[in-house]
Design a protein around this motif. Structure first.
Motif, PDB file in Angstrom:
ATOM      1  N   ASN A  96       0.810  -1.228   0.000  1.00 50.38           N
ATOM      2  CA  ASN A  96       0.000   0.000   0.000  1.00 50.38           C
ATOM      3  C   ASN A  96       0.841   1.274   0.000  1.00 50.38           C
ATOM      4  O   ASN A  96       0.644   2.156   0.835  1.00 50.38           O
ATOM      5  CB  ASN A  96      -0.953   0.002   1.206  1.00 50.38           C
ATOM      6  CG  ASN A  96      -2.146  -0.892   0.975  1.00 50.38           C
ATOM      7  OD1 ASN A  96      -2.139  -1.703   0.043  1.00 50.38           O
ATOM      8  ND2 ASN A  96      -3.164  -0.772   1.789  1.00 50.38           N
ATOM      9  N   LEU A  97       1.721   1.362  -0.956  1.00 52.34           N
ATOM     10  CA  LEU A  97       2.463   2.619  -1.114  1.00 52.34           C
ATOM     11  C   LEU A  97       1.712   3.491  -2.123  1.00 52.34           C
ATOM     12  O   LEU A  97       0.966   2.982  -2.957  1.00 52.34           O
ATOM     13  CB  LEU A  97       3.880   2.335  -1.624  1.00 52.34           C
ATOM     14  CG  LEU A  97       4.745   1.451  -0.715  1.00 52.34           C
ATOM     15  CD1 LEU A  97       6.107   1.217  -1.354  1.00 52.34           C
ATOM     16  CD2 LEU A  97       4.912   2.074   0.661  1.00 52.34           C
ATOM     17  N   ILE A  98       1.926   4.785  -2.001  1.00 53.08           N
ATOM     18  CA  ILE A  98       1.282   5.691  -2.957  1.00 53.08           C
ATOM     19  C   ILE A  98       2.148   5.716  -4.216  1.00 53.08           C
ATOM     20  O   ILE A  98       3.311   6.134  -4.176  1.00 53.08           O
ATOM     21  CB  ILE A  98       1.149   7.124  -2.373  1.00 53.08           C
ATOM     22  CG1 ILE A  98       0.423   7.103  -1.018  1.00 53.08           C
ATOM     23  CG2 ILE A  98       0.491   8.072  -3.354  1.00 53.08           C
ATOM     24  CD1 ILE A  98      -1.052   6.824  -1.052  1.00 53.08           C
ATOM     25  N   PRO A  99       1.599   5.255  -5.351  1.00 47.71           N
ATOM     26  CA  PRO A  99       2.446   5.075  -6.537  1.00 47.71           C
ATOM     27  C   PRO A  99       3.048   6.358  -7.084  1.00 47.71           C
ATOM     28  O   PRO A  99       4.066   6.316  -7.769  1.00 47.71           O
ATOM     29  CB  PRO A  99       1.512   4.435  -7.567  1.00 47.71           C
ATOM     30  CG  PRO A  99       0.144   4.576  -7.024  1.00 47.71           C
ATOM     31  CD  PRO A  99       0.226   4.808  -5.572  1.00 47.71           C
ATOM     32  N   VAL A 100       2.412   7.502  -6.798  1.00 48.39           N
ATOM     33  CA  VAL A 100       2.921   8.753  -7.398  1.00 48.39           C
ATOM     34  C   VAL A 100       4.015   9.395  -6.535  1.00 48.39           C
ATOM     35  O   VAL A 100       4.549  10.437  -6.901  1.00 48.39           O
ATOM     36  CB  VAL A 100       1.779   9.774  -7.628  1.00 48.39           C
ATOM     37  CG1 VAL A 100       0.803   9.253  -8.655  1.00 48.39           C
ATOM     38  CG2 VAL A 100       1.060  10.106  -6.332  1.00 48.39           C
ATOM     39  N   LEU A 101       4.329   8.767  -5.398  1.00 47.52           N
ATOM     40  CA  LEU A 101       5.361   9.337  -4.526  1.00 47.52           C
ATOM     41  C   LEU A 101       6.599   8.440  -4.523  1.00 47.52           C
ATOM     42  O   LEU A 101       6.496   7.219  -4.676  1.00 47.52           O
ATOM     43  CB  LEU A 101       4.828   9.476  -3.097  1.00 47.52           C
ATOM     44  CG  LEU A 101       3.608  10.385  -2.907  1.00 47.52           C
ATOM     45  CD1 LEU A 101       3.178  10.392  -1.448  1.00 47.52           C
ATOM     46  CD2 LEU A 101       3.896  11.802  -3.368  1.00 47.52           C
ATOM     47  N   GLU A 105       9.353   9.963  -0.079  1.00 46.48           N
ATOM     48  CA  GLU A 105       8.095  10.701   0.136  1.00 46.48           C
ATOM     49  C   GLU A 105       7.042   9.811   0.779  1.00 46.48           C
ATOM     50  O   GLU A 105       6.252  10.271   1.613  1.00 46.48           O
ATOM     51  CB  GLU A 105       7.580  11.254  -1.199  1.00 46.48           C
ATOM     52  CG  GLU A 105       8.408  12.421  -1.695  1.00 46.48           C
ATOM     53  CD  GLU A 105       8.119  12.780  -3.149  1.00 46.48           C
ATOM     54  OE1 GLU A 105       8.396  13.914  -3.536  1.00 46.48           O
ATOM     55  OE2 GLU A 105       7.644  11.886  -3.905  1.00 46.48           O
ATOM     56  N   LEU A 109       5.274  10.602   4.365  1.00 45.97           N
ATOM     57  CA  LEU A 109       3.850  10.941   4.237  1.00 45.97           C
ATOM     58  C   LEU A 109       3.118  11.189   5.569  1.00 45.97           C
ATOM     59  O   LEU A 109       2.512  12.255   5.745  1.00 45.97           O
ATOM     60  CB  LEU A 109       3.165   9.842   3.418  1.00 45.97           C
ATOM     61  CG  LEU A 109       1.703  10.038   3.072  1.00 45.97           C
ATOM     62  CD1 LEU A 109       1.533  11.182   2.094  1.00 45.97           C
ATOM     63  CD2 LEU A 109       1.142   8.765   2.431  1.00 45.97           C
ATOM     64  N   PRO A 110       3.166  10.258   6.547  1.00 49.24           N
ATOM     65  CA  PRO A 110       2.381  10.495   7.768  1.00 49.24           C
ATOM     66  C   PRO A 110       2.820  11.746   8.524  1.00 49.24           C
ATOM     67  O   PRO A 110       1.982  12.472   9.063  1.00 49.24           O
ATOM     68  CB  PRO A 110       2.640   9.247   8.618  1.00 49.24           C
ATOM     69  CG  PRO A 110       3.258   8.253   7.719  1.00 49.24           C
ATOM     70  CD  PRO A 110       3.883   8.983   6.599  1.00 49.24           C
ATOM     71  N   ARG A 141      10.274   5.444  -7.427  1.00 55.18           N
ATOM     72  CA  ARG A 141       8.839   5.261  -7.196  1.00 55.18           C
ATOM     73  C   ARG A 141       8.573   3.779  -6.930  1.00 55.18           C
ATOM     74  O   ARG A 141       9.362   2.912  -7.355  1.00 55.18           O
ATOM     75  CB  ARG A 141       8.058   5.711  -8.427  1.00 55.18           C
ATOM     76  CG  ARG A 141       8.247   7.197  -8.701  1.00 55.18           C
ATOM     77  CD  ARG A 141       6.958   7.927  -8.639  1.00 55.18           C
ATOM     78  NE  ARG A 141       7.167   9.353  -8.813  1.00 55.18           N
ATOM     79  CZ  ARG A 141       6.374  10.120  -9.541  1.00 55.18           C
ATOM     80  NH1 ARG A 141       5.350   9.597 -10.165  1.00 55.18           N
ATOM     81  NH2 ARG A 141       6.586  11.402  -9.622  1.00 55.18           N
TER      82      ARG A 141
END
Lengths: 255, 853
Positions: A96-101, A105, A109-110, A141
């Motif tokens: 569950n990583l944010i693909p655009v970061l 990053e 994030l938190p 990424r």
């Protein structure tokens, strides 16, 4: 050791098609700081539901959960969100990583979302990524990283806010054996000094559970077994002996 | 909102470049259309204005007292200047109004003006050569200059009452184009006041602020003219007021475009609605795809406000970029429309006028409204449970409660139809037809989810036997994603609705414009002058072969004083010029009115008879045999005429003349001999030749204030307006069709992406690439066909009811081709819009997709 997470007579009932389904029934649990607890059970035994209730994602039908002396029953959604951000680190089966970061990053994030300045945590984020063996991959990424690397980014993300509790739902379920062992070692290291964290891990793999201090067995929503690992405090390698005990318990449970 | 939320919002926005590009393109089309409509129609209006200004000068009101007496004091002028919206006001002095002082052999019309921009706008007193007169100087019209061998710098003597002869220098020569310029002398205003001893202004010219809205402009004009009428009434004087609109009507520069503005505004609003629709659908698709990521953010401690901000940032980026693109493309499109209109259809447009202020407002409101549209998906994100982050499977099927669609929608449709039927039977206010129509459209829109369910049922029962099992799977997939499918169907419905409604309204507008031309210009050619012209022109017109004509004298300077209905609501100005002289028996050759009471016998009219139009008889309260008393407010003389007949259905245009007597009575009792207009119908002659001859006659300086109005020209102008509207409507339909196609493309691509694993599984178990493509195409085509059908029904109904509301339910037959076209073309649109997604799905590697979570 301090108790950071406590569940008392925890129950969860779902209504499906007019019938009540008791996913979790009167579970009592105490997690101390630095403790690594594995929750095992067959599919549908209620282990994920229990994890969700312990981390404040799902409200209990009965009983109560206390995180660092805060009773979750008294928290509204926004308070729960803040509590999660501060007290709990999450590690998922599918990363569950944010693909655009980038990796860095994603880790940041938190803290950024909580309004912290980057200068306040940049050093720690870099250190965590280096500790995870990702010093050379910080600006990549997620799609440029392997599964194991992605999971290590997720662990670094969970550790950055320095929460007292980590929850991990099948964190090695999507990794090969070698990578899985590396990840488990990292998680176990995270529980130790100098910054101790408690870890609640859900798995159905006895080899994974063997890394824990304590294993809880669930069946039909009830705790049917609770065994401690006598050697885990000293063990650094793969705990084969405890693994065999768990395997026997597991086979008995599945019989 | 912290900087990282912005950063993340921008990354999310840029993540799907292809879709972002098409979405921006789609959203920008709405702004493009509004921009183009604004620029083209502002340019067209300003072109008319410029032509009008060139002809009459750049002012809004010209007013002067027709009778002697008290004028406007400086204090009153200041009060007029203080009226909100007035930019400038200059006094005029006509010192010898109605006294006709004579100098040498010519009669000179003296005018005192201030040397100001506004005064120079009075084209009758336009100084072509030399300079504006200083004290002891005069500017004269070329007729006087040439007849007396005067030139600039000549010294002359002119006589002023109470002063005798005064030495003057000629400072300038008036323009040869000036009307009646054969006897005009212009002086410095203050000097003329001093020399004549008249300290008050006898006329004024006024200009309103240029940037006023239509409403404020109208309010300022009304306040100004009403104040003048009130003062004139109080002083017992007659005042003539020309407003810009009246001047335009005088010069037959009727602005037909204005009639279309409400429709164009409606189209613009619709295109913005379509853009908002695309913003919402794009963000919802984005939300669907990032459901897990948003849930993860929730889980990691991101609060609802930050998540809302994240979606709104994306929405803002779409809005800003689309607005900028829309503005740029809109300016380009207006250039294209201008080129097409001018070169192909010879529409009169001087140049494109790009006013940045309205464009700025369009941009700001576009950004604000479209950004706000992001609130709907933002709310959905805010409600997302963090537990969604744990789900590895695709989002569950739409579980919306279809009760609203299944029960509320048919009820709304039935209630709307009931309202229409009751309005028809019980003759309620016609606006209820439109209310019923809108209710029907909303009902059909709300019904869409049920229609989708119905299509699935239809497929399972019948269509599968005709088109194979793909159609069944396609229909079930549509129902699975029915909230997004409904969005697509709605977008297509909007497209077809606008096409159908637009075509019907275009037809109605064309009919209305034709009616306006026929009503304003009932005859082939009109010769008209408010100031009046010599009856000799009528004699010369009478010699032309192959024509019929009727002639009307100028209105009598007299007021009806014994109307049985005192509170008739007629304003002073109209009433005082309401009696004209004409030979109604001759007129009947070309003006097919009916005599509803009494008679129109010429001999009877010549013996103090008067004929009223039916509306005049009704307003004033006269009947046949009654005496009508006319009083000249200047001389106090009263003339009595007896009502000989009442007529109905006359086509005589211009002003409000509604009492007619014989020209002989007008000459004898009211000293009126001049004609105001001649109406000509070309019967057996050649219109071109007749026009040429008339133009030749009007070259005589005596007739230079006479306007020649050619009905064919007016028809052409009206057709130009219809044509322009048609071009804009066509572009609107095309634009919104593209928007709908983009919504459908987005939806199909998103649906395919969400079902990658499912589609790969189908491929793994034996579905060929061809069948997979057909499955996705079938989904797109079913959605577009449903949209086409819903739009045809809703658009046809709304347009028909709108026409019922204005009393013109004609042209319904036009719906037949558009209906057939919509039904045939909508599946094609679906096919084209879903093609790329289908090809994309077929290109995917099965193993790669199945092994990739």
């Amino acid at each position: 050791m301090n108790v950071v997470l406590q569940a008392e007579r925890l129950s969860k009932t779902f209504q499906t098609g007019g019938e009540a389904f008791h996913a979790v029934k009167g579970v009592d649990l105490q997690v101390k700081l630095g403790e690594f607890i594995a929750v095992m059970g067959p599919s549908g035994s209620g282990k994920s539901t229990l994890l969700h209730m312990l981390s404040g994602l799902e409200r209990a039908t009965d009983g109560r959960v206390t995180i660092c002396d805060v009773d979750l029953k008294n928290c509204n959604d926004e308070e729960l969100t803040r509590l999660r951000g501060k007290m709990i680190g999450f590690v998922f089966q599918f990363f569950n990583l944010i693909p655009v970061l980038s990796a860095y990053e994603n880790v940041s994030l938190p803290m950024l979302m909580a309004g912290h300045k980057e200068s306040a945590f940049r050093e720690r984020a870099t250190w965590l990524l280096s500790r995870m063996g990702l010093a050379d991959h910080m600006h990549k990424r997620p799609k440029e990283l392997s599964g194991g690397q992605q999971q290590r980014v997720a662990i670094a993300r969970a550790l950055l806010p320095d929460p007292p509790i980590l929850v991990a739902d099948e964190p090695t379920g999507n990794l090969d054996t070698k990578t899985a062992m590396d990840v488990l070692q990292l998680l176990r290291d995270a529980c130790r000094e100098p910054q101790p964290h408690s870890l609640v891990l859900v798995t159905h793999d006895p080899r994974v559970a063997a890394y824990a201090n304590r294993v809880i067995f669930l069946r039909d929503g009830e705790v049917v077994g609770d065994i401690g690992n006598p050697s885990s405090a000293q063990a650094d390698g793969t705990p084969f002996a405890f693994g065999r005990v768990i395997q026997q318990e597991w086979e008995a449970l599945m019989a | 909102m912290n900087a990282f939320v912005w950063k993340l919002g921008i990354r999310f926005f840029a993540a799907r470049k292809g879709r972002t590009f098409f979405s921006i393109l789609g959203i920008s089309l709405g702004i493009l259309l509004v921009t183009a409509v604004q620029i083209v129609f502002t340019s067209l209006n300003q072109s008319y204005d410029a032509m009008q200004r060139q002809k009459y000068g750049n002012y809004d009101v010209l007013a002067y007292f027709q009778t002697d007496g008290q004028g406007l004091t400086n204090q009153e002028l200041d009060q007029l200047k203080d009226i909100q919206g007035v930019e400038a006001l200059q006094p005029i002095l006509y010192p010898y109004q109605n006294r006709l002082p004579r100098y040498f052999s010519d009669s000179l019309y003296d005018v005192g003006l201030t040397d100001s921009y506004l005064s120079r706008q009075l084209k009758n007193y336009d100084i072509a050569q030399g300079r504006f007169p200083l004290p002891h100087e005069v500017a004269l019209s070329p007729g006087i200059m040439s007849r007396h061998h005067l030139h600039i710098g000549s010294a002359i003597q002119l006589s002023f009452p109470h002063r005798g002869l005064v030495n003057l220098t000629v400072s300038g020569e008036l323009s040869s184009d000036s009307q009646k310029n054969f006897g005009i002398a212009v002086y410095d205003y203050a000097w003329l006041q001093k020399i004549t001893g008249i300290k008050q202004a006898t006329g004024i010219v006024m200009k309103l602020r240029p940037n006023l809205s239509e409403n404020r402009r109208s309010l300022a004009l009304n306040t100004f003219t009403n104040t003048l009428y009130r003062w004139a009434h109080r002083m017992g004087r007659t005042i003539t007021i020309y407003t810009k609109g009246q001047l335009g009507a005088l010069g037959n520069a009727t602005n037909y475009i204005a009639a279309f503005l409400p429709l164009l505004k409606g189209l613009s609003v619709t295109s913005i609605v379509a853009s908002i629709y695309i913003v919402i659908s794009t963000l919802q698709i984005s939300l669907q795809e990032r459901r897990k990521e948003y849930a993860l953010l929730r889980l990691l401690g991101v609060n609802g406000r930050q998540l809302t901000g994240l979606v709104l940032i994306e929405s803002l980026l779409y809005s800003v970029l689309s607005t900028l693109a829309g503005l740029a493309l809109g300016i380009g499109l207006s250039l294209v429309i201008k080129t097409i209109s001018v070169q192909m259809f010879h529409v009169q447009m001087i140049d494109l006028i790009i006013s940045w202020q309205p464009l700025g407002w369009i941009a700001l409101s576009g950004i604000a409204v479209m950004s706000a549209a992001g609130l709907i998906p933002a709310r959905q994100v805010r409600c997302l449970s963090p537990i969604e982050a744990y789900r590895s499977a695709e989002p569950s099927d739409d579980q919306e409660d279809d009760l609203v669609s299944a029960i509320v929608a048919p009820s709304l449709i039935l209630l709307s139809l009931l309202l229409v039927v009751l309005t028809h039977i019980l003759r309620f206010h016609p606006v209820l037809y439109v209310v019923g129509g809108l209710g029907f459209v909303v009902g059909v829109y709300v019904w869409i989810p049920s229609l989708l369910q119905g299509s699935a049922w239809l497929s399972s029962k019948f269509l599968r036997h005709l088109f194979g099992s793909q159609i069944l799977m396609a229909s079930r997939n549509i129902v699975r994603h029915r909230s997004k499918s409904a969005l697509c169907v709605g977008a297509l419905m909007l497209t077809i609705l606008i096409a159908n409604a637009g075509i019907l309204l275009l037809h109605a507008a064309e009919a209305a414009e034709t009616a306006v031309v026929s009503s304003n210009f009932p005859h082939d050619i009109t010769l008209n002058s408010l100031g009046g012209f010599s009856p000799a022109l009528a004699t010369q017109v009478g010699r032309l072969k192959g024509i019929d004509y009727e002639e009307f004298t100028t209105g009598a300077f007299a007021q009806v004083i014994n109307a049985p209905r005192k509170n008739s609501g007629i304003n002073f100005y109209s009433a005082i010029r309401s009696l004209q002289g004409t030979d109604l028996q001759t007129d009947k050759r070309i003006d097919h009115f009916r005599v509803v009471a009494g008679n129109i016998d010429s001999r009877r009219l010549a013996h103090n008879g008067v004929v009223l139009t039916a509306s005049a008889a009704n307003v004033l309260g006269f009947k046949v045999g009654d005496n009508v008393s006319f009083k000249n407010p200047l001389t106090g003389r009263t003339t009595n005429l007896q009502v000989a007949g009442i007529i109905k259905g006359t086509t005589i245009p211009f002003g409000a003349p509604f009492l007619y007597t014989s020209p002989a009575v007008m000459a004898r009792d009211f000293s009126v001999r001049d004609l105001q207009n001649i109406q000509i119908n070309v019967t057996t002659g050649n219109t071109g030749e007749v026009l040429q001859t008339l133009r030749g006659l009007l070259r005589n300086p005596q007739y230079q204030n006479v306007e020649l109005i050619n009905k064919l020209n007016e028809k052409q102008k009206a057709q130009e307006a219809v044509l322009l509207f048609g071009i804009v409507l066509g572009i609107t339909i095309l634009t919104i069709t593209v928007i709908a196609a983009i919504v459908l493309m987005n939806h199909t691509a998103s649906a395919v992406r969400m079902r990658f694993r499912e589609l790969a599984t189908l491929r793994a178990i034996g579905m060929t690439k061809g069948r997979l493509i057909r499955l996705i195409l079938a989904e797109g085509m079913m959605i577009s066909t449903l949209g086409g059908l819903a739009g045809t029904v809703a658009g046809g109904a709304l347009a028909y009811l709108a026409l019922m509301a204005v009393g013109h339910p004609s042209g319904v037959w036009l719906l037949i081709p558009t209906l057939c076209g919509s039904v045939l073309l909508s599946p094609l649109l679906g096919l084209l819009a879903s093609w790329s997604a289908a090809a994309w799905a077929a290109r995917q590697e099965i193993i790669g997709v199945l092994s990739d979570q």
